[in-house]
Design a protein around this motif. Structure first.
Motif, PDB file in Angstrom:
ATOM      1  N   TRP A  33       0.828  -1.203   0.000  1.00 30.07           N
ATOM      2  CA  TRP A  33       0.000   0.000   0.000  1.00 30.07           C
ATOM      3  C   TRP A  33       0.863   1.255   0.000  1.00 30.07           C
ATOM      4  N   THR A  34       1.949   1.237   0.781  1.00 27.23           N
ATOM      5  CA  THR A  34       2.847   2.384   0.834  1.00 27.23           C
ATOM      6  C   THR A  34       3.513   2.615  -0.519  1.00 27.23           C
ATOM      7  N   ASN A  35       4.002   1.561  -1.140  1.00 20.03           N
ATOM      8  CA  ASN A  35       4.635   1.694  -2.456  1.00 20.03           C
ATOM      9  C   ASN A  35       3.642   2.217  -3.487  1.00 20.03           C
ATOM     10  N   TRP A  36       2.418   1.700  -3.459  1.00 20.01           N
ATOM     11  CA  TRP A  36       1.393   2.138  -4.413  1.00 20.01           C
ATOM     12  C   TRP A  36       1.087   3.615  -4.212  1.00 20.01           C
ATOM     13  N   SER A  37       0.905   4.029  -2.961  1.00 22.57           N
ATOM     14  CA  SER A  37       0.550   5.426  -2.698  1.00 22.57           C
ATOM     15  C   SER A  37       1.701   6.368  -3.037  1.00 22.57           C
ATOM     16  N   LEU A  38       2.935   5.971  -2.801  1.00 22.15           N
ATOM     17  CA  LEU A  38       4.072   6.821  -3.152  1.00 22.15           C
ATOM     18  C   LEU A  38       4.231   6.952  -4.657  1.00 22.15           C
ATOM     19  N   LYS A  39       3.961   5.892  -5.400  1.00 18.81           N
ATOM     20  CA  LYS A  39       4.013   5.978  -6.861  1.00 18.81           C
ATOM     21  C   LYS A  39       2.948   6.931  -7.388  1.00 18.81           C
ATOM     22  N   LYS A  40       1.739   6.855  -6.816  1.00 21.45           N
ATOM     23  CA  LYS A  40       0.666   7.766  -7.237  1.00 21.45           C
ATOM     24  C   LYS A  40       1.002   9.206  -6.864  1.00 21.45           C
ATOM     25  N   ALA A  41       1.584   9.424  -5.693  1.00 25.28           N
ATOM     26  CA  ALA A  41       1.964  10.772  -5.278  1.00 25.28           C
ATOM     27  C   ALA A  41       3.063  11.334  -6.173  1.00 25.28           C
ATOM     28  N   LYS A  42       3.972  10.479  -6.609  1.00 31.50           N
ATOM     29  CA  LYS A  42       5.050  10.918  -7.499  1.00 31.50           C
ATOM     30  C   LYS A  42       4.481  11.379  -8.833  1.00 31.50           C
ATOM     31  N   VAL A  43       3.533  10.638  -9.381  1.00 31.62           N
ATOM     32  CA  VAL A  43       2.917  11.005 -10.654  1.00 31.62           C
ATOM     33  C   VAL A  43       2.113  12.291 -10.501  1.00 31.62           C
ATOM     34  N   ALA A  44       1.365  12.415  -9.412  1.00 32.45           N
ATOM     35  CA  ALA A  44       0.570  13.628  -9.187  1.00 32.45           C
ATOM     36  C   ALA A  44       1.465  14.846  -9.037  1.00 32.45           C
ATOM     37  N   THR A  45       2.565  14.699  -8.334  1.00 30.89           N
ATOM     38  CA  THR A  45       3.504  15.807  -8.171  1.00 30.89           C
ATOM     39  C   THR A  45       4.157  16.161  -9.492  1.00 30.89           C
ATOM     40  N   HIS A  46       4.514  15.151 -10.259  1.00 32.84           N
ATOM     41  CA  HIS A  46       5.182  15.384 -11.535  1.00 32.84           C
ATOM     42  C   HIS A  46       4.304  16.181 -12.497  1.00 32.84           C
ATOM     43  N   TYR A  47       3.038  15.798 -12.617  1.00 32.71           N
ATOM     44  CA  TYR A  47       2.151  16.465 -13.561  1.00 32.71           C
ATOM     45  C   TYR A  47       1.426  17.674 -12.977  1.00 32.71           C
ATOM     46  N   GLY A  48       1.466  17.857 -11.663  1.00 32.40           N
ATOM     47  CA  GLY A  48       0.727  18.938 -11.058  1.00 32.40           C
ATOM     48  C   GLY A  48       1.545  20.124 -10.596  1.00 32.40           C
TER      49      GLY A  48
END
Length: 73
Positions: A33-48
């Motif tokens: 769950w931690t790995n999944w959430s960090l990957k999603k946060a990385k993508v959101a930060t990258h595009y946002g």
């Protein structure tokens, strides 16, 4: 590209049966769950990040337009 190696934690020793397997599965669930959430946060930060800066710049005290923010002058 090289394939990623998956790391699996397995219980070792005499006490590997019983409650340690449930705690190990809880640990695996938490780690996944931690790995999944960090990957999603990385993508959101990258595009946002850049749109966030543009929106904050447009809402600043001297009202600016998008063209004024993006022009080099």
């Amino acid at each position: 590209m090289a394939a990623k190696a998956s790391l699996k934690v397995k219980a070792k020793g005499k006490g590997s049966k019983g409650s340690s397997s449930s705690s190990s599965s809880k640990y695996e669930l938490f780690k996944d769950w931690t790995n999944w959430s960090l990957k999603k946060a990385k993508v959101a930060t990258h595009y946002g990040f850049i749109p966030l800066i543009i929106v904050l710049g447009m809402k600043s005290d001297p009202n600016t337009h998008l063209f004024q923010l993006l022009s080099p002058v």
